[in-house]
Design a protein around this motif. Structure first.
Motif, PDB file in Angstrom:
ATOM      1  N   TYR A 210      12.818  19.026 -14.545  1.00 12.59           N
ATOM      2  CA  TYR A 210      12.657  18.958 -15.921  1.00 12.59           C
ATOM      3  C   TYR A 210      13.038  20.376 -16.401  1.00 12.59           C
ATOM      4  O   TYR A 210      12.750  21.650 -15.897  1.00 12.59           O
ATOM      5  N   ASP A 211      13.724  20.599 -17.610  1.00  9.28           N
ATOM      6  CA  ASP A 211      14.008  21.824 -18.300  1.00  9.28           C
ATOM      7  C   ASP A 211      12.863  22.447 -19.144  1.00  9.28           C
ATOM      8  O   ASP A 211      12.666  23.720 -19.330  1.00  9.28           O
ATOM      9  N   LEU A 212      11.819  21.591 -19.545  1.00  7.08           N
ATOM     10  CA  LEU A 212      10.964  21.917 -20.633  1.00  7.08           C
ATOM     11  C   LEU A 212       9.749  20.940 -20.116  1.00  7.08           C
ATOM     12  O   LEU A 212       9.896  19.650 -20.168  1.00  7.08           O
ATOM     13  N   LEU A 213       8.568  21.293 -19.813  1.00  5.34           N
ATOM     14  CA  LEU A 213       7.497  20.838 -19.817  1.00  5.34           C
ATOM     15  C   LEU A 213       6.520  21.127 -20.831  1.00  5.34           C
ATOM     16  O   LEU A 213       5.796  22.162 -20.646  1.00  5.34           O
ATOM     17  N   CYS A 225       3.133  21.669 -11.187  1.00  3.07           N
ATOM     18  CA  CYS A 225       3.987  21.402 -12.447  1.00  3.07           C
ATOM     19  C   CYS A 225       5.376  22.253 -11.920  1.00  3.07           C
ATOM     20  O   CYS A 225       6.438  21.573 -12.285  1.00  3.07           O
ATOM     21  N   ARG A 226       5.259  23.222 -11.421  1.00  5.19           N
ATOM     22  CA  ARG A 226       6.618  24.020 -11.030  1.00  5.19           C
ATOM     23  C   ARG A 226       7.325  23.261 -10.173  1.00  5.19           C
ATOM     24  O   ARG A 226       8.486  23.302 -10.044  1.00  5.19           O
ATOM     25  N   ARG A 227       6.831  21.987  -9.364  1.00  7.47           N
ATOM     26  CA  ARG A 227       7.750  21.340  -8.324  1.00  7.47           C
ATOM     27  C   ARG A 227       8.572  20.457  -9.242  1.00  7.47           C
ATOM     28  O   ARG A 227       9.424  20.066  -8.671  1.00  7.47           O
ATOM     29  N   VAL A 228       8.281  20.315 -10.330  1.00 11.08           N
ATOM     30  CA  VAL A 228       9.176  19.362 -11.079  1.00 11.08           C
ATOM     31  C   VAL A 228      10.117  20.028 -12.217  1.00 11.08           C
ATOM     32  O   VAL A 228      10.786  19.561 -13.251  1.00 11.08           O
ATOM     33  N   MET A 229       9.895  21.490 -12.208  1.00 17.37           N
ATOM     34  CA  MET A 229      10.535  22.306 -13.226  1.00 17.37           C
ATOM     35  C   MET A 229      11.895  22.700 -12.519  1.00 17.37           C
ATOM     36  O   MET A 229      12.012  23.426 -11.449  1.00 17.37           O
ATOM     37  N   THR A 230      12.956  22.798 -13.236  1.00 20.19           N
ATOM     38  CA  THR A 230      14.145  23.754 -12.787  1.00 20.19           C
ATOM     39  C   THR A 230      13.950  25.037 -12.906  1.00 20.19           C
ATOM     40  O   THR A 230      12.791  25.588 -13.350  1.00 20.19           O
ATOM     41  N   ARG A 231      14.780  26.034 -12.192  1.00 17.68           N
ATOM     42  CA  ARG A 231      14.594  27.460 -11.875  1.00 17.68           C
ATOM     43  C   ARG A 231      14.122  28.232 -13.321  1.00 17.68           C
ATOM     44  O   ARG A 231      13.308  29.154 -13.349  1.00 17.68           O
ATOM     45  N   LYS A 232      15.126  27.888 -14.367  1.00 13.63           N
ATOM     46  CA  LYS A 232      14.907  28.502 -15.239  1.00 13.63           C
ATOM     47  C   LYS A 232      14.242  27.597 -16.633  1.00 13.63           C
ATOM     48  O   LYS A 232      14.251  27.702 -17.785  1.00 13.63           O
ATOM     49  N   ALA A 233      13.297  26.839 -16.157  1.00 10.54           N
ATOM     50  CA  ALA A 233      12.616  25.873 -17.013  1.00 10.54           C
ATOM     51  C   ALA A 233      11.428  26.623 -17.658  1.00 10.54           C
ATOM     52  O   ALA A 233      11.195  27.915 -17.319  1.00 10.54           O
ATOM     53  N   THR A 234      10.908  25.983 -18.802  1.00  8.27           N
ATOM     54  CA  THR A 234      10.036  26.549 -19.571  1.00  8.27           C
ATOM     55  C   THR A 234       8.743  25.593 -19.488  1.00  8.27           C
ATOM     56  O   THR A 234       8.882  24.424 -19.791  1.00  8.27           O
ATOM     57  N   THR A 255      -2.773  29.552 -15.310  1.00  4.07           N
ATOM     58  CA  THR A 255      -1.206  29.284 -15.324  1.00  4.07           C
ATOM     59  C   THR A 255      -0.317  30.420 -15.992  1.00  4.07           C
ATOM     60  O   THR A 255       0.641  30.592 -15.376  1.00  4.07           O
ATOM     61  N   LEU A 256      -1.084  31.238 -16.839  1.00  5.06           N
ATOM     62  CA  LEU A 256      -0.317  32.069 -17.423  1.00  5.06           C
ATOM     63  C   LEU A 256       0.016  33.321 -16.419  1.00  5.06           C
ATOM     64  O   LEU A 256       1.133  33.856 -16.283  1.00  5.06           O
ATOM     65  N   ALA A 257      -1.321  33.499 -15.478  1.00  4.74           N
ATOM     66  CA  ALA A 257      -1.295  34.619 -14.740  1.00  4.74           C
ATOM     67  C   ALA A 257      -0.297  34.336 -13.462  1.00  4.74           C
ATOM     68  O   ALA A 257       0.495  35.123 -13.061  1.00  4.74           O
ATOM     69  N   ALA A 258      -0.384  33.033 -13.238  1.00 12.94           N
ATOM     70  CA  ALA A 258       0.698  32.801 -11.968  1.00 12.94           C
ATOM     71  C   ALA A 258       2.210  32.825 -12.374  1.00 12.94           C
ATOM     72  O   ALA A 258       3.028  33.055 -11.674  1.00 12.94           O
ATOM     73  N   GLY A 259       2.553  32.516 -13.956  1.00 14.00           N
ATOM     74  CA  GLY A 259       3.725  32.527 -14.449  1.00 14.00           C
ATOM     75  C   GLY A 259       4.254  33.800 -14.218  1.00 14.00           C
ATOM     76  O   GLY A 259       5.592  34.020 -14.451  1.00 14.00           O
ATOM     77  N   LEU A 260       3.521  34.913 -14.236  1.00 11.72           N
ATOM     78  CA  LEU A 260       4.029  36.304 -13.885  1.00 11.72           C
ATOM     79  C   LEU A 260       5.001  36.734 -12.812  1.00 11.72           C
ATOM     80  O   LEU A 260       5.776  37.465 -12.832  1.00 11.72           O
ATOM     81  N   PHE A 261       4.682  35.747 -11.750  1.00 12.43           N
ATOM     82  CA  PHE A 261       5.601  35.813 -10.432  1.00 12.43           C
ATOM     83  C   PHE A 261       6.327  34.675 -10.015  1.00 12.43           C
ATOM     84  O   PHE A 261       6.812  34.621  -9.007  1.00 12.43           O
ATOM     85  N   VAL A 262       6.936  33.955 -11.368  1.00  6.73           N
ATOM     86  CA  VAL A 262       7.892  33.042 -10.908  1.00  6.73           C
ATOM     87  C   VAL A 262       9.213  33.112 -11.792  1.00  6.73           C
ATOM     88  O   VAL A 262       8.824  33.783 -12.865  1.00  6.73           O
TER      89      VAL A 262
END
Length: 326
Positions: A210-213, A225-234, A255-262
């Protein structure tokens, strides 16, 4: 006027006689005809999660910051304060005042008020402001949805979710909704292209991308959730599992903290601090009048049964919105 007042955290709402408010400069006095109940209200009623009491804009450290809850309002303009130019007595309006809706009258800043959609009742209009406003910000502003995007809505049958499915379709997206078995038909009727029954399937292991979750339910970790998100998804965080001490705040922060590294964007949608409430309400009214979206109401309660309505909403089983007719 009659109003339900919250004396202290966790105490029953008390029906009380209060002085009718007087609109100040830039304010409009609204005769409330309908309001709605949502998680925002019972978080303030309980003062939970406790960590939120330490945050600016939270429920209040020592006691309730708001004595009269109710963040959605639909009704008629009773009077206007100085410098109000866009409304006059008798206008049918709806608003998101953030507090004060559990009363017969409330003063609302002109900047948080718009004309009610002409083709819906007061009860239907009262179901819109906070839930639909959240969905609009999550998709349009934070999610930056584009036609053709593949959008997943986790928590598609609740107040925000039912609007999110419809708005995503209105924006030209391919929409997948996640809900329980009993709400599959509802979510499909709202326009979802695909529906995932979470009691039978884990959407994070579907293999789809998915492009947007839009994460309203917060039922899966950010890494899942990142397993089903495209590389540039939001990944847009809207809610999460309720808890007494830290949830849903801990789910959001982790989730926000982990998002800093993806590579994916991770953002939080917050409708309360939004400064464009009036414009967003006008946009939603246009979409409702055009037949693009419509409110889904699970139950309607009379004014005297607001405590029962709050209790029902807190159980988390409502499909759509819980509304109060005054």
């Amino acid at each position: 006027m009659k109003a339900f007042v919250l004396p202290s955290y966790g105490s029953p709402l008390v029906l009380t006689d209060l002085d009718q408010p007087v609109p100040g400069d830039g304010e409009v006095l609204v005769r409330v005809r309908a309001t709605s109940v949502q998680p925002y209200d019972w978080h303030f009623l309980r003062g939970e999660p406790y960590v939120a009491r330490l945050m600016g804009g939270g429920p209040g450290l020592r006691g309730p910051r708001f004595s009269v809850l109710g963040a959605d309002v639909a009704g008629e303009v009773e009077a206007v304060g100085k410098d109000v130019t866009g409304f006059r007595p008798g206008d049918e309006v709806y608003a998101m005042p953030k507090q004060g809706g559990f009363a017969e009258y409330v003063c609302v800043p002109e900047s948080e008020l718009a004309l009610k959609p002409r083709n819906v009742s007061f009860e239907e209009a009262a179901a819109v402001p906070m839930a639909a406003g959240t969905a609009l910000l999550a998709l349009r502003d934070d999610g930056r949805v584009q036609p053709g995007d593949r959008v997943l809505v986790n928590g598609a049958s609740g107040g925000v979710g039912t609007f999110a499915v419809q708005l995503a379709k209105a924006f030209g997206a391919h929409v997948t909704g996640v809900c329980s078995s009993r709400n599959v038909g509802l979510v499909r009727s709202l326009g979802a292209d695909e529906v995932v029954d979470y009691t039978k399937e884990d959407f994070t292991r579907s293999g789809r991308r998915y492009d947007l979750l839009l994460d309203i339910a917060g039922s899966r970790s950010g890494s899942a959730c990142r397993r089903v998100m495209t590389r540039k998804a939001t990944h847009v965080l809207i809610g999460g599992p309720a808890g007494r001490w830290f949830q849903p705040a801990s789910h959001v922060f982790a989730t926000l903290a982990a998002g800093l590294f993806v590579s994916q964007r991770v953002v939080v949608t917050e409708v309360v601090p939004c400064t464009e409430t009036k414009q967003n309400l006008m946009t939603l009214a246009e979409l409702i009048e055009a037949g693009e979206i419509h409110p889904v109401i699970d139950r309607t309660y009379p004014f005297a049964e607001i405590p029962a309505a709050v209790s029902y909403q807190e159980q988390g089983h409502a499909a759509g919105k819980v509304v109060i007719s005054i």
